[in-house]
Design an enzyme around this catalytic site. Structure first.
Site, mmCIF file in Angstrom:
data_model
loop_
_atom_site.group_PDB
_atom_site.id
_atom_site.type_symbol
_atom_site.label_atom_id
_atom_site.label_comp_id
_atom_site.label_asym_id
_atom_site.label_seq_id
_atom_site.Cartn_x
_atom_site.Cartn_y
_atom_site.Cartn_z
ATOM 1 N N ALA A 126 0.802 -1.222 0.000
ATOM 2 C CA ALA A 126 0.000 0.000 0.000
ATOM 3 C C ALA A 126 0.836 1.274 0.000
ATOM 4 O O ALA A 126 0.298 2.359 0.144
ATOM 5 C CB ALA A 126 -0.916 -0.007 1.221
ATOM 6 N N ASN A 192 2.544 -5.053 6.979
ATOM 7 C CA ASN A 192 3.499 -5.542 5.986
ATOM 8 C C ASN A 192 4.205 -4.401 5.271
ATOM 9 O O ASN A 192 5.333 -4.532 4.825
ATOM 10 C CB ASN A 192 2.784 -6.430 4.962
ATOM 11 C CG ASN A 192 2.615 -7.855 5.453
ATOM 12 O OD1 ASN A 192 3.431 -8.362 6.199
ATOM 13 N ND2 ASN A 192 1.540 -8.485 5.036
ATOM 14 N N HIS A 222 -0.704 6.107 5.193
ATOM 15 C CA HIS A 222 0.691 5.668 5.280
ATOM 16 C C HIS A 222 1.597 6.851 4.986
ATOM 17 O O HIS A 222 1.445 7.518 3.956
ATOM 18 C CB HIS A 222 0.970 4.558 4.255
ATOM 19 C CG HIS A 222 -0.001 3.420 4.315
ATOM 20 N ND1 HIS A 222 0.119 2.389 5.210
ATOM 21 C CD2 HIS A 222 -1.124 3.179 3.595
ATOM 22 C CE1 HIS A 222 -0.886 1.539 5.029
ATOM 23 N NE2 HIS A 222 -1.654 2.001 4.057
#
Length: 269
Positions: A126, A192, A222
């Site tokens: 992502a 991850n 993120h």
């Protein structure tokens, strides 16, 4: 290995795997999933498979000779199945990148790939900006930090649920602060992306990580910040969660599809 774009196999058949299968079906391109590897105790019902071959043992999948295998199951699946695939010359893409925080496993995978003359690809998931990190690394990176923010619901079933009452949060709350090795180990299904950042930058132990539960967000956020000889950069992404799995960003599922397409390209751009 054969270059058959319809002889792709998946390890695992959860929300991400099903999303990938559905995406290929809708696109009408040359790619198609042909088989899945799932331990018998987790096997889907036959009517869920849509004609896919189902294997319970990795040796059966190896005998089927897939052109590419995509792991989208768990850290355990990487450890239990991927070395054998690589050793037998089968190129493999892994989604559970956090598993590579285990140096012994990483060394084992590299050895297996060398023995089988196969290729192991870890998807970016992502996050973006990893190409910048890899480029900057050669000149020297002083610091790399990752901050991940998701809704409290996305942290259910993780150590965060034991530390705070996720359902009653009224403001952003830090649920983890440490390094990428710890984050990948404690939050394998949620973090991850931290492993992808660590691999592209300065490693698992040196990469700082902060994870936040925020009741006000509707996207998975993120942020990566880095400083080094090249200068500095900060990149932030706000990703819609996968409809069937709020722990995972939709972009992470899309990154698998892109990794498959790039695998079969004659020119990688």
């Amino acid at each position: 290995m054969p270059d058959d774009k319809t002889r792709i196999a998946l390890i695992g058949f959860g929300a991400m795997a099903r999303s990938l299968q559905a995406s290929f079906y809708k696109s009408g391109n040359d790619f198609a999933v042909g088989a899945v590897l799932v331990p018998a105790e987790f096997a889907p019902a036959p009517n869920e498979l849509g004609g896919l071959r189902l294997f319970h043992d990795v040796s059966e999948l190896i005998d089927w000779r897939p052109s590419l295998v995509v792991e989208c199951a768990s850290h355990d699946a990487v450890r239990d199945f991927v070395p054998a695939l690589l050793r037998n010359g089968i190129d493999t893409i892994i989604v559970s990148v956090g598993s590579l925080g285990d140096k012994m496993l990483l060394d084992n995978l590299e050895l297996a790939a060398n023995e089988g003359r196969s290729r192991l690809t870890a998807v970016s998931g992502a996050i973006g900006g990893l190409d910048v990190l890899r480029s900057a690394r050669s000149a020297g990176l002083r610091s790399v930090a990752y901050t991940g923010t998701k809704s409290p619901k996305a942290w259910t079933g993780t150590p965060a649920a034991d530390a705070v009452d996720l359902a009653s949060l009224s403001q952003p709350t830090v649920i983890f602060k440490g390094n990428a090795e710890q984050a990948a180990r404690l939050y394998p299904k949620n973090a991850n992306v931290t492993a992808a950042v660590a691999l592209a930058g300065i490693g698992f132990e040196a990469t700082g990580v902060v994870l936040i539960a925020d009741p006000h967000v509707t996207t998975n956020r993120h942020r990566v910040q880095a400083e080094g000889a090249f200068g500095s950069f900060s990149i932030e992404l706000q990703n819609a969660p996968l409809p069937d799995n709020p722990k995972t960003s939709w972009l992470a599922a899309l990154s698998i599809e892109e990794a498959i397409i790039r695998h079969f390209r004659f020119i990688d751009v």
